[in-house]
Scaffold this motif. Sequence first.
Motif, mmCIF file in Angstrom:
data_model
loop_
_atom_site.group_PDB
_atom_site.id
_atom_site.type_symbol
_atom_site.label_atom_id
_atom_site.label_comp_id
_atom_site.label_asym_id
_atom_site.label_seq_id
_atom_site.Cartn_x
_atom_site.Cartn_y
_atom_site.Cartn_z
ATOM 1 N N ALA A 282 -34.521 23.887 -40.279
ATOM 2 C CA ALA A 282 -34.604 24.973 -39.332
ATOM 3 C C ALA A 282 -35.682 25.512 -38.751
ATOM 4 N N ARG A 283 -36.868 24.968 -39.349
ATOM 5 C CA ARG A 283 -38.240 25.267 -38.940
ATOM 6 C C ARG A 283 -38.887 24.148 -38.249
ATOM 7 N N TRP A 284 -38.594 23.139 -39.043
ATOM 8 C CA TRP A 284 -39.446 21.853 -38.871
ATOM 9 C C TRP A 284 -38.787 21.133 -37.345
ATOM 10 N N ARG A 285 -39.495 20.725 -36.508
ATOM 11 C CA ARG A 285 -39.106 20.117 -35.215
ATOM 12 C C ARG A 285 -39.791 18.658 -34.983
ATOM 13 N N PRO A 286 -39.232 17.658 -35.735
ATOM 14 C CA PRO A 286 -40.089 16.317 -35.862
ATOM 15 C C PRO A 286 -40.132 15.648 -34.596
ATOM 16 N N ARG A 287 -41.203 15.129 -34.148
ATOM 17 C CA ARG A 287 -41.505 14.393 -32.884
ATOM 18 C C ARG A 287 -40.498 13.374 -32.369
ATOM 19 N N HIS A 288 -40.044 12.771 -33.412
ATOM 20 C CA HIS A 288 -38.955 11.676 -33.299
ATOM 21 C C HIS A 288 -37.984 12.066 -34.234
ATOM 22 N N GLN A 289 -36.902 12.650 -33.623
ATOM 23 C CA GLN A 289 -35.775 13.309 -34.258
ATOM 24 C C GLN A 289 -34.897 12.309 -35.007
ATOM 25 N N TRP A 291 -35.593 9.173 -35.647
ATOM 26 C CA TRP A 291 -36.006 8.457 -36.906
ATOM 27 C C TRP A 291 -36.156 9.279 -38.077
ATOM 28 N N ALA A 292 -36.592 10.626 -37.719
ATOM 29 C CA ALA A 292 -36.602 11.480 -38.963
ATOM 30 C C ALA A 292 -35.214 11.617 -39.522
ATOM 31 N N ALA A 293 -34.050 11.960 -38.644
ATOM 32 C CA ALA A 293 -32.865 12.018 -39.471
ATOM 33 C C ALA A 293 -32.369 10.762 -40.132
ATOM 34 N N LEU A 294 -32.563 9.477 -39.561
ATOM 35 C CA LEU A 294 -32.139 8.314 -40.352
ATOM 36 C C LEU A 294 -33.298 8.139 -41.577
ATOM 37 N N ALA A 295 -34.439 8.649 -41.711
ATOM 38 C CA ALA A 295 -35.261 8.603 -42.884
ATOM 39 C C ALA A 295 -34.568 9.378 -43.825
ATOM 40 N N GLY A 296 -34.194 10.731 -43.358
ATOM 41 C CA GLY A 296 -33.615 11.574 -44.384
ATOM 42 C C GLY A 296 -32.258 11.126 -45.000
ATOM 43 N N ALA A 319 -33.054 12.848 -58.635
ATOM 44 C CA ALA A 319 -32.704 12.084 -57.668
ATOM 45 C C ALA A 319 -31.556 12.804 -56.490
ATOM 46 N N TYR A 320 -30.543 13.413 -57.229
ATOM 47 C CA TYR A 320 -29.576 13.893 -56.371
ATOM 48 C C TYR A 320 -30.188 15.231 -55.853
ATOM 49 N N LEU A 321 -31.084 15.810 -56.034
ATOM 50 C CA LEU A 321 -31.822 17.026 -55.422
ATOM 51 C C LEU A 321 -32.267 16.483 -54.157
ATOM 52 N N LEU A 322 -32.917 15.176 -54.144
ATOM 53 C CA LEU A 322 -33.830 14.520 -52.968
ATOM 54 C C LEU A 322 -32.674 13.953 -52.231
ATOM 55 N N ALA A 323 -31.432 13.435 -52.809
ATOM 56 C CA ALA A 323 -30.309 13.078 -51.799
ATOM 57 C C ALA A 323 -29.920 14.317 -50.841
ATOM 58 N N GLY A 324 -29.858 15.386 -51.777
ATOM 59 C CA GLY A 324 -29.341 16.587 -50.907
ATOM 60 C C GLY A 324 -30.164 16.835 -49.852
ATOM 61 N N VAL A 325 -31.513 16.963 -50.127
ATOM 62 C CA VAL A 325 -32.363 17.016 -49.051
ATOM 63 C C VAL A 325 -32.376 16.517 -47.882
ATOM 64 N N GLY A 326 -32.395 15.205 -48.161
ATOM 65 C CA GLY A 326 -32.385 14.036 -47.156
ATOM 66 C C GLY A 326 -31.087 14.086 -46.400
ATOM 67 N N ILE A 327 -29.880 14.528 -46.831
ATOM 68 C CA ILE A 327 -28.617 14.463 -46.277
ATOM 69 C C ILE A 327 -28.545 15.672 -45.080
ATOM 70 N N GLU A 328 -29.346 16.863 -45.519
ATOM 71 C CA GLU A 328 -29.235 17.849 -44.804
ATOM 72 C C GLU A 328 -30.308 17.546 -43.528
ATOM 73 N N LEU A 329 -31.312 16.947 -43.644
ATOM 74 C CA LEU A 329 -32.317 16.414 -42.724
ATOM 75 C C LEU A 329 -31.737 15.589 -41.711
ATOM 76 N N PHE A 330 -30.880 14.922 -42.024
ATOM 77 C CA PHE A 330 -30.049 14.097 -41.215
ATOM 78 C C PHE A 330 -28.878 14.837 -40.511
ATOM 79 N N ASN A 331 -28.062 15.677 -41.316
ATOM 80 C CA ASN A 331 -26.820 16.357 -40.741
ATOM 81 C C ASN A 331 -27.301 17.081 -39.638
ATOM 82 N N VAL A 332 -28.226 18.113 -39.644
ATOM 83 C CA VAL A 332 -28.599 19.121 -38.600
ATOM 84 C C VAL A 332 -28.996 18.411 -37.315
ATOM 85 N N PRO A 333 -29.913 17.329 -37.210
ATOM 86 C CA PRO A 333 -30.293 16.860 -35.794
ATOM 87 C C PRO A 333 -28.960 16.327 -35.446
#
Length: 333
Positions: A282-289, A291-296, A319-333
């Motif tokens: 919600a606050r972070w705007r990656p320069r390359h959205q 690639w950042a989404a796929l990394a998430g 591990a599931y905590l990290l997976a949850g963080v990553g999936i949302e970094l992908f979902n929102v963009p």
Amino acid sequence: MTASPRLSENTSSQPSILRNQAFVRLWSGTTASGLATWALPFVLGLAVLDRDLSPAGLGLLLAAHTVGFLVAVTVGGVLADRYSRRRVVLFSGLAAAAATPVIAVGMGWSVPVMTVAAAVAGAGQGACRPAFQALTAEVVDEGRRQQANAAVTLSVRVTTLVAPALTALLATVLDTGVLLLGIGLLWLVTAVLPPAGAPVPRPGQSHGSFFAEFADGIREARRHPWFLAGLGALTAVIATGYSATGVALPLISRDRYGTEAILAGAATAYTVGALAGALVIARWRPRHQGWAALAGLACYGFAPLSLILPVHPLLVIAAYLLAGVGIELFNVP
């Protein structure tokens, strides 16, 4: 400079969205559908723990549910544009409400019957998604839609966390069949509670054919390369990641660790991670959205990796905590 105070004054003078009875009904229906959606896979996992369902049966049910969802959500947007959004919610909710008890009836009796019922339940879930979104714009005036969207988003985030935890609590006193009947009741609430929205033109008045509108959607999607890349990557993760961990986690929780607490802990950690990821993006705007989404999305790989070896339970939960963080970094963009 004089416009800002006036804007602030007008915004603050608007009545709370919770005073809009139509929206409260819509929000309650959305919340009920969220609880039902997130509770079903967890209940099926508990059925494996109780040996009421085999791992192969669980895999079939999860796959059928996902296929039903994907097919329905693909055409659900077109249906919501062509027909009454309220009617789409009604029939899709009733379909899921009728199908979920069939899963309970088929438990230990007929896996094919359960599989068909799971596909219908998934289709009901998928078809109501676009209609719910469209109904929000119909029952809330433009000035308060930001409040409405925030309330719906909060509901979605909270239900992803509450549904597994509440299901685990109820599972201590109720069996799997009763829990499935409860999910069916939630879908019934989803179907009947939302209000009627604004009338829409009947097919033929301002719409082309169904297939023409669907083709328009495909052409629009092809204009956005990152959308197609993300869709392809997500499909791969669902096919090889979600399905595998959905079957493996209940088994490993039971056979390796001897407790259902790992299943509940991992599911809870995943949703907590998703909440944290939503706050970050919600606050972070990656320069390359893109690639950042796929990394998430790649972070979901931590979940199946944690299940390969007999590691400490806290590593599985982390591990599931990290997976949850990553999936949302992908979902929102």
